[in-house]
Design an enzyme around this catalytic site. Structure first.
Site, PDB file in Angstrom:
ATOM      1  N   LYS A 152       1.140  -1.354   0.036  1.00 45.03           N
ATOM      2  CA  LYS A 152       0.087  -0.179   0.009  1.00 45.03           C
ATOM      3  C   LYS A 152       0.891   1.288   0.053  1.00 45.03           C
ATOM      4  O   LYS A 152       0.516   2.150  -0.798  1.00 45.03           O
ATOM      5  CB  LYS A 152      -1.137   0.086   1.352  1.00 45.03           C
ATOM      6  CG  LYS A 152      -1.772  -1.053   1.413  1.00 45.03           C
ATOM      7  CD  LYS A 152      -2.701  -0.772   2.657  1.00 45.03           C
ATOM      8  CE  LYS A 152      -2.054  -0.847   3.954  1.00 45.03           C
ATOM      9  NZ  LYS A 152      -1.537  -2.275   4.321  1.00 45.03           N
ATOM     10  N   ARG A 190      -9.457   1.472   8.629  1.00 45.75           N
ATOM     11  CA  ARG A 190      -9.512   0.017   9.040  1.00 45.75           C
ATOM     12  C   ARG A 190     -10.424  -0.546   9.725  1.00 45.75           C
ATOM     13  O   ARG A 190     -10.392  -1.766  10.068  1.00 45.75           O
ATOM     14  CB  ARG A 190      -8.045  -0.019   9.737  1.00 45.75           C
ATOM     15  CG  ARG A 190      -6.875   0.162   9.179  1.00 45.75           C
ATOM     16  CD  ARG A 190      -5.482  -0.234   9.813  1.00 45.75           C
ATOM     17  NE  ARG A 190      -4.333   0.411   9.110  1.00 45.75           N
ATOM     18  CZ  ARG A 190      -3.145   0.178   9.618  1.00 45.75           C
ATOM     19  NH1 ARG A 190      -2.973  -0.766  10.417  1.00 45.75           N
ATOM     20  NH2 ARG A 190      -2.296   0.349   8.807  1.00 45.75           N
ATOM     21  N   ARG A 234      10.957  -6.527   5.827  1.00 41.98           N
ATOM     22  CA  ARG A 234      10.969  -5.275   5.715  1.00 41.98           C
ATOM     23  C   ARG A 234      11.999  -4.560   6.720  1.00 41.98           C
ATOM     24  O   ARG A 234      12.136  -4.982   7.665  1.00 41.98           O
ATOM     25  CB  ARG A 234       9.394  -4.895   6.096  1.00 41.98           C
ATOM     26  CG  ARG A 234       9.761  -3.240   6.064  1.00 41.98           C
ATOM     27  CD  ARG A 234       8.209  -2.675   5.717  1.00 41.98           C
ATOM     28  NE  ARG A 234       7.425  -2.858   6.783  1.00 41.98           N
ATOM     29  CZ  ARG A 234       5.901  -2.716   6.981  1.00 41.98           C
ATOM     30  NH1 ARG A 234       5.463  -2.257   5.920  1.00 41.98           N
ATOM     31  NH2 ARG A 234       5.245  -3.100   8.027  1.00 41.98           N
ATOM     32  N   ARG A 292      11.269  -2.505  12.118  1.00 49.35           N
ATOM     33  CA  ARG A 292      10.202  -1.995  12.990  1.00 49.35           C
ATOM     34  C   ARG A 292       9.911  -2.733  14.224  1.00 49.35           C
ATOM     35  O   ARG A 292       9.733  -4.104  14.136  1.00 49.35           O
ATOM     36  CB  ARG A 292       8.863  -1.604  12.270  1.00 49.35           C
ATOM     37  CG  ARG A 292       8.619  -0.231  12.044  1.00 49.35           C
ATOM     38  CD  ARG A 292       7.740  -0.003  11.012  1.00 49.35           C
ATOM     39  NE  ARG A 292       6.432  -0.324  11.535  1.00 49.35           N
ATOM     40  CZ  ARG A 292       5.191  -0.600  10.668  1.00 49.35           C
ATOM     41  NH1 ARG A 292       5.178   0.140   9.514  1.00 49.35           N
ATOM     42  NH2 ARG A 292       4.020  -0.822  11.108  1.00 49.35           N
ATOM     43  N   ARG A 313      -1.267  -7.994  14.286  1.00 50.48           N
ATOM     44  CA  ARG A 313      -1.635  -6.945  13.423  1.00 50.48           C
ATOM     45  C   ARG A 313      -2.447  -7.596  12.186  1.00 50.48           C
ATOM     46  O   ARG A 313      -3.710  -7.250  11.727  1.00 50.48           O
ATOM     47  CB  ARG A 313      -0.643  -6.272  12.971  1.00 50.48           C
ATOM     48  CG  ARG A 313       0.148  -5.013  13.778  1.00 50.48           C
ATOM     49  CD  ARG A 313       1.343  -4.755  13.473  1.00 50.48           C
ATOM     50  NE  ARG A 313       1.573  -4.195  12.262  1.00 50.48           N
ATOM     51  CZ  ARG A 313       2.673  -4.385  11.501  1.00 50.48           C
ATOM     52  NH1 ARG A 313       3.550  -4.965  11.774  1.00 50.48           N
ATOM     53  NH2 ARG A 313       2.611  -3.494  10.341  1.00 50.48           N
TER      54      ARG A 313
HETATM   55  P1  AMP Z   1       1.090   0.769  10.090  1.00 45.96           P
HETATM   56  O1  AMP Z   1       2.352   1.491   9.836  1.00 45.96           O
HETATM   57  O2  AMP Z   1      -0.131   1.092   8.565  1.00 45.96           O
HETATM   58  O3  AMP Z   1       1.251  -0.769   9.640  1.00 45.96           O
HETATM   59  O4  AMP Z   1       0.351   1.111  11.233  1.00 45.96           O
HETATM   60  C1  AMP Z   1       1.062   0.869  12.317  1.00 45.96           C
HETATM   61  C2  AMP Z   1       0.128   0.865  13.560  1.00 45.96           C
HETATM   62  O5  AMP Z   1      -0.681   2.278  13.731  1.00 45.96           O
HETATM   63  C3  AMP Z   1      -1.158  -0.139  13.393  1.00 45.96           C
HETATM   64  O6  AMP Z   1      -0.836  -1.404  14.117  1.00 45.96           O
HETATM   65  C4  AMP Z   1      -2.118   0.392  14.343  1.00 45.96           C
HETATM   66  O7  AMP Z   1      -1.676   0.453  15.563  1.00 45.96           O
HETATM   67  C5  AMP Z   1      -1.764   2.011  13.944  1.00 45.96           C
HETATM   68  N1  AMP Z   1      -2.651   2.253  12.979  1.00 45.96           N
HETATM   69  C6  AMP Z   1      -2.463   2.945  11.741  1.00 45.96           C
HETATM   70  N2  AMP Z   1      -3.377   3.363  10.984  1.00 45.96           N
HETATM   71  C7  AMP Z   1      -4.231   2.938  11.824  1.00 45.96           C
HETATM   72  C8  AMP Z   1      -5.920   2.960  11.620  1.00 45.96           C
HETATM   73  N3  AMP Z   1      -6.590   3.526  10.500  1.00 45.96           N
HETATM   74  N4  AMP Z   1      -6.779   2.531  12.696  1.00 45.96           N
HETATM   75  C9  AMP Z   1      -6.362   2.219  13.901  1.00 45.96           C
HETATM   76  N5  AMP Z   1      -5.063   2.173  14.249  1.00 45.96           N
HETATM   77  C10 AMP Z   1      -4.282   2.334  13.168  1.00 45.96           C
END
Ligand code: AMP
Length: 210
Positions: free
Chosen positions: A15, A88, A122, A155, A166
């Protein structure tokens, strides 16, 4: 209302890569909620402290905090916005439809097994944020960013139980949004197994035909 394009998909489906390419081509603002939360954590803000342990566990942050962040991160003079990793949850999808003119939702489909191996591979630059992958985008020098020479890191939530959590949250909360957006007539599904350039071309062609 502002035009919006959305990237939906399991972790590791690409994405962020596609959102970045499309932002460069379209001039749309790229909003990645995960990056915005990580900036808050790095800066030690009140919000950062509030979400730090939630993100470390791989849980989702509450819809209210996500809405505040979305509302406060918008660029006034951009022609549109690209959301990557938002929405989400069903409530976030309703918020999106109520506040934006959604042009397209691109669902990048990928198996759970491939998602987990991509996430484990990653690596992210600690300085400029560029993403690498030990399988598909290997840095020229181990541990060093090709773009700025910064140190590559994994990360914390790209390992162990946090990954599992996740992925679990993706199937519990996010996967059903595919059906939601299909019913709204805005969903376009693309296999995340296709090459980065091929996916980018398919998106550009699709947008030109809208
Ligand atoms: P990502 O980098 O997109 O994998 O996001 C890392 C973390 O941020 C996720 O595992 C969630 O804890 C939080 N997060 C990111 N986007 C959202 C969202 N739209 N709704 C809720 N939590 C989010």
């Amino acid at each position: 209302m502002t035009d919006a394009i959305v990237f939906l998909g399991i972790q590791g489906s690409g994405k962020g890569t596609q959102a970045k390419i499309l932002a460069e081509k379209s001039g749309y603002q790229h909003v990645n909620i995960g990056d915005l939360f990580r900036e808050q954590i790095a800066g030690g803000s009140k919000l950062g402290l509030e979400v730090k342990s939630i993100i470390a566990r791989g849980d989702l942050v509450s819809d209210e905090l996500v809405f505040d962040l979305v509302n406060s991160s918008l660029c006034a003079d951009c022609p549109g916005i690209i959301f990557d990793g938002f929405p989400r949850t069903p409530a976030q999808a309703e918020f999106l439809m109520a506040n934006y003119r959604v042009k397209r939702v691109y669902y990048l489909s990928l198996s759970e097994e491939d998602a987990i191996s991509r996430i484990e591979a990653r690596r992210v630059c600690g300085d400029c944020g560029e993403n690498f992958n030990l399988i598909s985008r290997i840095p020229k020098q181990e541990g060093v960013c090709d773009v700025c020479g910064g140190q590559l890191k994994q990360r914390a939530d790209d390992t162990g139980d946090a990954i599992k959590q996740r992925v679990k949250e993706f199937y519990a909360q996010t996967y059903a949004l595919k059906e939601f957006f299909a019913k709204k007539g805005v969903l376009h599904t693309i296999s995340a197994d296709n090459g980065i350039q091929d996916i980018g071309r398919e998106i550009m062609q699709d947008l030109q035909n809208l």
